[in-house]
Design an enzyme around this catalytic site. Structure first.
Site, PDB file in Angstrom:
ATOM      1  N   LYS A 180      26.943   7.575 -40.921  1.00 16.86           N
ATOM      2  CA  LYS A 180      26.733   8.467 -39.790  1.00 16.86           C
ATOM      3  C   LYS A 180      25.247   8.756 -39.599  1.00 16.86           C
ATOM      4  O   LYS A 180      24.501   8.920 -40.573  1.00 16.86           O
ATOM      5  CB  LYS A 180      27.491   9.777 -39.997  1.00 16.86           C
ATOM      6  CG  LYS A 180      29.000   9.602 -40.168  1.00 16.86           C
ATOM      7  CD  LYS A 180      29.658   9.136 -38.893  1.00 16.86           C
ATOM      8  CE  LYS A 180      31.169   9.101 -39.026  1.00 16.86           C
ATOM      9  NZ  LYS A 180      31.841   8.785 -37.750  1.00 16.86           N
ATOM     10  N   HIS A 310      39.358   1.744 -33.785  1.00 17.28           N
ATOM     11  CA  HIS A 310      38.961   2.966 -34.493  1.00 17.28           C
ATOM     12  C   HIS A 310      40.112   3.534 -35.326  1.00 17.28           C
ATOM     13  O   HIS A 310      41.223   3.735 -34.833  1.00 17.28           O
ATOM     14  CB  HIS A 310      38.524   4.011 -33.457  1.00 17.28           C
ATOM     15  CG  HIS A 310      38.334   5.380 -34.028  1.00 17.28           C
ATOM     16  ND1 HIS A 310      39.218   6.412 -33.814  1.00 17.28           N
ATOM     17  CD2 HIS A 310      37.336   5.883 -34.796  1.00 17.28           C
ATOM     18  CE1 HIS A 310      38.783   7.512 -34.435  1.00 17.28           C
ATOM     19  NE2 HIS A 310      37.657   7.222 -35.029  1.00 17.28           N
TER      20      HIS A 310
END
EC number: 4.2.1.156
Length: 378
Positions: A180, A310
Site C-alpha cells: 500500500k 480483486h
C-alpha cells in the site's frame, strides 16, 4: 407423443448467513491515513446455500468491508423467496428475477452485492451438476494463475514487517508482492517501495496500491517517481470514478495503471474500459456475481486488456483461469478459516482444484462466527 420437460431440477431451499470474520490485527491503508475511514478489524461475509429437489447444493459468497454487511443480509433475505421453484440452471433468468424483486433500490451497489451470493451459489451448483471445477465448466485457458500477495503490505505495518512478510510470501510460492502507498508524506511511500524492491530483487513482480487517495497532480508526480522501480502496476492512484484521470495516467506513463475493484456494475466497467486503462480489476461479489463478471471479462477481452480480479481468490481463481490473456489473482489468507479446503500455491501460481464447483465447503468456524441467518423452504 410425450415431450420431456426441459426442467432439470427445482430450488427447494435457500439459507443465507451473515458471518463476521475478525482480522488478527486492524489494518490501515491510505483511506485511514487521510481520515476518510477507520482501521478495518473485520469483514462481513454473506453466504448463500441453495438446495434443490435433486439433492444438489451450491454455496455462494459476497462480502462488505467496514459497513454494509447487515444491509446486504437484509436485502438478500427480502429477495430470496423468488428463488423457490426455479430451475437452478436458468441463472441469467434468475439474476433478472432477483434484480427486479429489489429494483427500487437500484441495479448496482448493495443490491447487486446481495444478489451476488445467490448467483455464485447457482454457478457452484451448476458446475457440481456437471462434475467439473467451475473454471472447466466456463472453459479454462489454464490450470493455474499467477498470484500476488497484498495482506502483508498495509500502511500500518512497520517496513521491517512488510519486508519480512514479502520474503516469506515469495518463499511460500507467491509470485508477486503488492504494498500500500498513499502516505501523507510521499517520501515515506518512495522509501517503503524502494526498500521492498531492493529486498525482493528485480525479478519478483512488485505492485503498489494508493486506494484512490491521490489527486491528479500528486498522482502525476508519484507515477513519475515510481517509473524506475519496474512496477507491474500502480493501482487506484485516483478516485475510482475518475475514469478520464486514470486514462490520462495510462497514456502518460510506461508503468501500467490498474483500477476497477470499487465499481459495482457492468455499465461502470464499460465506461472505464472505453476511457482507457491498462489493467481491469473487477470484483465478482461487487458487480453482482459471476454472471455479471463474465460480461466484464468479455468487455476487457475485446480490448485485449489485462485482468487482475480483486479479493475473494476462492471465486476469482476460476474466473481468471477462464480469461484468454494471462491474468493475476490477488492472494489474501483472510478467508482461510471460513473453508475446509485450501488452494494450492507454488512456483508463483495459484492452482485450480480438481474438486467440482468452487471446490470449497463451509467450516465449523464459519458457522461459529455467524451473527444472523435465515432459511426459506418450498
Amino acid at each position: 407423443m410425450t415431450i420431456a420437460s426441459p426442467v432439470l431440477d427445482r430450488i427447494t431451499g435457500v439459507q443465507i448467513s451473515s458471518v463476521m470474520l475478525p482480522l488478527p490485527t486492524g489494518i490501515s491503508d491510505a483511506k485511514v491515513l487521510t481520515g476518510r475511514q477507520r482501521p478495518m478489524t473485520e469483514v462481513a461475509v454473506l453466504f448463500a446455500e441453495i438446495r434443490t429437489e435433486a439433492g444438489l447444493e451450491g454455496i455462494g459468497v459476497s462480502y462488505s468491508k467496514r459497513a454494509g454487511g447487515p444491509g446486504q443480509f437484509a436485502h438478500a433475505r427480502e429477495i430470496a423467496p423468488v428463488l423457490l421453484g426455479e430451475d437452478p440452471s436458468d441463472i441469467a433468468k434468475i439474476w433478472d428475477k432477483l434484480m427486479w424483486a429489489g429494483a427500487s433500490v437500484g441495479r448496482s451497489g448493495l443490491s447487486v452485492q446481495a444478489i451476488a451470493a445467490f448467483d455464485v451459489a447457482l454457478w457452484d451448483l451448476k458446475a457440481k451438476r456437471a462434475g467439473l471445477p467451475l473454471a472447466k465448466l466456463l472453459g479454462a485457458h489454464r490450470d493455474s494463475v499467477r498470484t500476488y500477495n497484498t495482506s502483508g503490505g498495509f500502511l500500518n505495518a512497520p517496513i521491517e514487517e512488510v519486508l519480512d512478510r514479502a520474503t516469506e510470501s515469495v518463499a511460500n510460492g507467491i509470485g508477486g508482492i503488492k504494498i500500500k502507498v498513499g502516505h501523507p508524506d510521499h517520501r515515506v511511500d518512495l522509501a517503503r517501495v524502494t526498500a521492498v524492491r531492493e529486498k525482493i530483487g528485480d525479478a519478483v513482480p512488485l505492485m503498489v496500491d494508493a486506494n484512490q487517495q491521490w489527486d491528479r497532480p500528486t498522482a502525476q508526480r508519484m507515477c513519475r517517481a515510481f517509473e524506475p522501480l519496474n512496477l507491474v502496476w500502480i493501482e487506484e492512484p485516483l478516485d475510482a470514478y475518475d475514469f478520464a484521470g486514470h486514462a490520462k495516467l495510462a497514456r502518460t506513463f510506461d508503468t501500467p495503471i490498474a483500477t476497477g475493484e470499487m465499481l459495482t456494475s457492468v455499465a461502470e466497467h464499460a465506461e472505464l474500459i472505453r476511457a482507457g486503462v491498462d489493467i481491469v480489476q473487477p470484483d465478482a461479489p461487487r458487480v453482482g456475481g459471476i454472471t455479471r463478471f463474465l460480461e466484464v471479462m468479455s468487455l476487457a477481452s475485446r480490448e485485449n486488456l489485462q485482468l487482475a480480479p480483486h479479493f475473494v481468490m476462492e471465486v476469482h481463481v476460476h474466473l481468471a483461469a477462464a480469461y484468454p490473456l494471462e491474468p493475476w489473482v490477488e492472494h489474501f489468507e483472510w478467508f482461510d478459516p471460513l473453508f475446509e479446503e485450501r488452494l494450492e500455491i507454488s512456483d508463483g501460481r495459484m492452482h485450480l482444484s480438481p474438486r467440482p464447483g468452487l471446490g470449497v465447503t463451509l467450516s465449523d468456524q464459519a458457522r461459529a462466527w455467524t451473527v444472523a441467518d435465515h432459511e426459506i423452504r418450498a
